[in-house]
Motif scaffolding. Structure first.
Motif, PDB file in Angstrom:
ATOM      1  N   PRO A  12       0.807  -1.230   0.000  1.00 48.86           N
ATOM      2  CA  PRO A  12       0.000   0.000   0.000  1.00 48.86           C
ATOM      3  C   PRO A  12       0.837   1.276   0.000  1.00 48.86           C
ATOM      4  CG  PRO A  12      -0.788  -1.560   1.645  1.00 48.86           C
ATOM      5  CD  PRO A  12       0.535  -2.076   1.166  1.00 48.86           C
ATOM      6  N   ALA A  13       2.097   1.208   0.444  1.00 50.15           N
ATOM      7  CA  ALA A  13       2.932   2.405   0.496  1.00 50.15           C
ATOM      8  C   ALA A  13       3.225   2.979  -0.883  1.00 50.15           C
ATOM      9  CB  ALA A  13       4.246   2.090   1.209  1.00 50.15           C
ATOM     10  N   GLU A  14       2.995   2.213  -1.947  1.00 49.64           N
ATOM     11  CA  GLU A  14       3.249   2.689  -3.300  1.00 49.64           C
ATOM     12  C   GLU A  14       2.071   3.455  -3.883  1.00 49.64           C
ATOM     13  OE1 GLU A  14       4.441  -0.560  -5.729  1.00 49.64           O
ATOM     14  OE2 GLU A  14       6.367  -0.847  -4.704  1.00 49.64           O
ATOM     15  N   THR A  15       1.020   3.674  -3.104  1.00 55.19           N
ATOM     16  CA  THR A  15      -0.177   4.333  -3.619  1.00 55.19           C
ATOM     17  C   THR A  15       0.128   5.744  -4.120  1.00 55.19           C
ATOM     18  OG1 THR A  15      -1.586   3.062  -2.119  1.00 55.19           O
ATOM     19  CG2 THR A  15      -2.512   5.061  -3.068  1.00 55.19           C
ATOM     20  N   MET A  16       0.783   6.532  -3.301  1.00 55.51           N
ATOM     21  CA  MET A  16       1.058   7.914  -3.692  1.00 55.51           C
ATOM     22  C   MET A  16       1.957   8.005  -4.919  1.00 55.51           C
ATOM     23  SD  MET A  16       0.432  11.119  -2.671  1.00 55.51           S
ATOM     24  CE  MET A  16       0.210  11.202  -0.906  1.00 55.51           C
ATOM     25  N   PRO A  17       3.083   7.306  -4.988  1.00 59.04           N
ATOM     26  CA  PRO A  17       3.886   7.360  -6.218  1.00 59.04           C
ATOM     27  C   PRO A  17       3.128   6.890  -7.458  1.00 59.04           C
ATOM     28  CG  PRO A  17       5.179   6.441  -4.427  1.00 59.04           C
ATOM     29  CD  PRO A  17       3.777   6.550  -3.924  1.00 59.04           C
ATOM     30  N   LEU A  18       2.274   5.870  -7.327  1.00 61.93           N
ATOM     31  CA  LEU A  18       1.520   5.391  -8.482  1.00 61.93           C
ATOM     32  C   LEU A  18       0.469   6.403  -8.914  1.00 61.93           C
ATOM     33  CD1 LEU A  18       1.101   1.607  -7.625  1.00 61.93           C
ATOM     34  CD2 LEU A  18       2.386   2.599  -9.535  1.00 61.93           C
ATOM     35  N   LEU A  19      -0.096   7.139  -7.980  1.00 61.73           N
ATOM     36  CA  LEU A  19      -1.020   8.207  -8.363  1.00 61.73           C
ATOM     37  C   LEU A  19      -0.301   9.280  -9.162  1.00 61.73           C
ATOM     38  CD1 LEU A  19      -3.219   8.667  -5.154  1.00 61.73           C
ATOM     39  CD2 LEU A  19      -3.983   7.880  -7.399  1.00 61.73           C
ATOM     40  N   PHE A  20       0.896   9.656  -8.718  1.00 57.04           N
ATOM     41  CA  PHE A  20       1.672  10.642  -9.475  1.00 57.04           C
ATOM     42  C   PHE A  20       2.083  10.105 -10.841  1.00 57.04           C
ATOM     43  CE2 PHE A  20       2.779  12.533  -5.212  1.00 57.04           C
ATOM     44  CZ  PHE A  20       2.104  13.727  -5.447  1.00 57.04           C
ATOM     45  N   LEU A  21       2.232   8.807 -10.950  1.00 62.32           N
ATOM     46  CA  LEU A  21       2.656   8.210 -12.216  1.00 62.32           C
ATOM     47  C   LEU A  21       1.507   8.083 -13.204  1.00 62.32           C
ATOM     48  CD1 LEU A  21       4.982   6.795 -13.774  1.00 62.32           C
ATOM     49  CD2 LEU A  21       4.215   4.649 -12.741  1.00 62.32           C
ATOM     50  N   ARG A  22       0.292   7.797 -12.722  1.00 62.87           N
ATOM     51  CA  ARG A  22      -0.808   7.454 -13.615  1.00 62.87           C
ATOM     52  C   ARG A  22      -1.943   8.467 -13.644  1.00 62.87           C
ATOM     53  NH1 ARG A  22      -1.398   2.168 -15.414  1.00 62.87           N
ATOM     54  NH2 ARG A  22       0.379   0.810 -14.939  1.00 62.87           N
ATOM     55  N   ALA A  23      -2.152   9.198 -12.559  1.00 66.61           N
ATOM     56  CA  ALA A  23      -3.340  10.040 -12.451  1.00 66.61           C
ATOM     57  C   ALA A  23      -3.110  11.497 -12.812  1.00 66.61           C
ATOM     58  CB  ALA A  23      -3.905   9.957 -11.029  1.00 66.61           C
ATOM     59  N   VAL A  24      -1.880  11.901 -13.018  1.00 64.70           N
ATOM     60  CA  VAL A  24      -1.582  13.306 -13.304  1.00 64.70           C
ATOM     61  C   VAL A  24      -0.673  13.384 -14.525  1.00 64.70           C
ATOM     62  CG1 VAL A  24      -1.785  13.901 -10.861  1.00 64.70           C
ATOM     63  CG2 VAL A  24       0.441  13.352 -11.806  1.00 64.70           C
ATOM     64  N   PRO A  25      -0.621  14.543 -15.202  1.00 62.12           N
ATOM     65  CA  PRO A  25       0.329  14.698 -16.309  1.00 62.12           C
ATOM     66  C   PRO A  25       1.766  14.467 -15.844  1.00 62.12           C
ATOM     67  CG  PRO A  25      -1.273  16.473 -16.313  1.00 62.12           C
ATOM     68  CD  PRO A  25      -1.494  15.712 -15.049  1.00 62.12           C
ATOM     69  N   ARG A  26       2.629  14.117 -16.774  1.00 58.48           N
ATOM     70  CA  ARG A  26       3.985  13.728 -16.409  1.00 58.48           C
ATOM     71  C   ARG A  26       4.741  14.865 -15.706  1.00 58.48           C
ATOM     72  NH1 ARG A  26       7.104   9.587 -17.062  1.00 58.48           N
ATOM     73  NH2 ARG A  26       9.370   9.785 -17.156  1.00 58.48           N
ATOM     74  N   VAL A  27       4.557  16.094 -16.182  1.00 62.99           N
ATOM     75  CA  VAL A  27       5.257  17.216 -15.554  1.00 62.99           C
ATOM     76  C   VAL A  27       4.793  17.379 -14.107  1.00 62.99           C
ATOM     77  CG1 VAL A  27       5.644  19.701 -15.640  1.00 62.99           C
ATOM     78  CG2 VAL A  27       5.604  18.376 -17.757  1.00 62.99           C
ATOM     79  N   ILE A  28       3.481  17.257 -13.898  1.00 63.60           N
ATOM     80  CA  ILE A  28       2.945  17.362 -12.541  1.00 63.60           C
ATOM     81  C   ILE A  28       3.421  16.174 -11.699  1.00 63.60           C
ATOM     82  CG2 ILE A  28       0.869  17.613 -11.164  1.00 63.60           C
ATOM     83  CD1 ILE A  28       1.396  19.917 -13.050  1.00 63.60           C
ATOM     84  N   GLY A  29       3.531  15.000 -12.346  1.00 67.49           N
ATOM     85  CA  GLY A  29       4.024  13.839 -11.628  1.00 67.49           C
ATOM     86  C   GLY A  29       5.447  14.027 -11.132  1.00 67.49           C
ATOM     87  N   LEU A  30       6.286  14.642 -11.979  1.00 67.92           N
ATOM     88  CA  LEU A  30       7.658  14.921 -11.546  1.00 67.92           C
ATOM     89  C   LEU A  30       7.679  15.930 -10.405  1.00 67.92           C
ATOM     90  CD1 LEU A  30       9.482  15.074 -14.999  1.00 67.92           C
ATOM     91  CD2 LEU A  30       9.547  13.234 -13.302  1.00 67.92           C
ATOM     92  N   LEU A  31       6.755  16.894 -10.452  1.00 71.97           N
ATOM     93  CA  LEU A  31       6.652  17.853  -9.354  1.00 71.97           C
ATOM     94  C   LEU A  31       6.199  17.154  -8.078  1.00 71.97           C
ATOM     95  CD1 LEU A  31       6.892  20.848  -8.573  1.00 71.97           C
ATOM     96  CD2 LEU A  31       4.498  21.130  -9.234  1.00 71.97           C
TER      97      LEU A  31
END
Length: 273
Positions: free
Chosen positions: A193-212
């Motif tokens: 479950p600890a990977e939830t936040m990184p996976l949200l940044f990877l899949r749910a937001v644009p790539r630039v926002i994910g890097l932010l």
């Protein structure tokens, strides 16, 4: 000997922080856990050694700004992908009806709230409310303030900001229940479950926002890690070197000793080998 529990707490806490950085890099960049831990430890320890409290203070300002910006920019995308806040909250309550309260139930009877989890919740809550007041990392900031008035004002402001910073990751966690994950990701999140936040940044937001968002996670973790190793190095050097081994040690010599403690403390982190 009373400093030993605090020293052990700092060491264990900083080790956990490095694992958080490593898992984030592993999800978003495909980096191995050991490599990510070493990279974060070396970079953070280097600037803490060079600047001490000054480097910790200035990098904290920059890192916390990234945390606020990254989470606030990413949150609307995550909520939109989950169908909105209302829908995400309904799905969350349907999956965990006992998870909508502020405090756990007095008589645990579910998978979420069992005897162990309830005791852990209260233990962590009491530690944060009472144990955080005399904590060394906090008094680093208090003793660095120019006046008692500034120390009081910044303490109250930091308390408000700490509460406010819990809202974006809390809402992201709720949104993760309603986000349309593929079946393989669902199985992955059930195991880690600890990977939830990184996976949200990877899949749910644009790539630039994910890097932010990645920068926000790394900034939050490294900010805490630099304070933790500065605290551990200071406590060990003062209580052992100054008091027991080298009582005539001057302040300039103590600075060099503390910086050497940083290097030795990094070698004790998971992944050093």
């Amino acid at each position: 000997m009373l400093f030993l529990p605090a020293l052990a707490g700092e060491l264990f806490w900083s080790a956990e922080l490095l694992v958080a950085v490593g898992s984030t890099f592993g999800v978003l960049l495909g980096m191995q856990l050991t490599t990510a831990i070493l990279l974060a430890a070396v970079v953070t320890t280097a600037y803490t050694m060079l600047g001490g409290m000054w480097s910790v203070a200035y990098t904290d300002i920059f890192q916390l700004a990234i945390v606020a910006i990254g989470l606030c920019v990413a949150l609307p995308y995550v909520l939109d992908g989950a169908g909105g806040l209302r829908h995400a909250w309904d799905v969350y309550l349907a999956a965990r009806p006992e998870g909508g309260g502020i405090v756990p139930p007095w008589q645990p009877h579910t998978d979420l709230w069992n005897r162990v989890s309830v005791i852990g919740w209260w233990d962590t809550s009491v530690m944060l409310m009472c144990g955080g007041i005399p904590w060394n990392c906090y008094f680093q900031r208090v003793l660095s303030c120019r006046s008692p008035r500034a120390a009081r004002g910044q303490s109250m402001l930091s308390g408000v900001l700490t509460i406010a910073f819990t809202a974006p990751p809390l809402l992201m966690g709720v949104s993760a229940f309603a986000y349309p994950w593929p079946a393989d990701i669902v199985a992955r999140l059930q195991m880690t479950p600890a990977e939830t936040m990184p996976l949200l940044f990877l899949r749910a937001v644009p790539r630039v926002i994910g890097l932010l968002g990645l920068a926000a996670i790394v900034g939050a973790v490294t900010s805490s890690f630099s304070s933790s190793i500065l605290s551990a190095g200071s406590m060990l050097s003062w209580n052992c070197i100054k008091r027991l081994v080298w009582p005539a040690c001057r302040p300039s010599q103590m600075k060099r000793v503390i910086r050497r403690r940083f290097c030795s403390s990094v070698r004790s982190r998971p992944g050093w080998r």
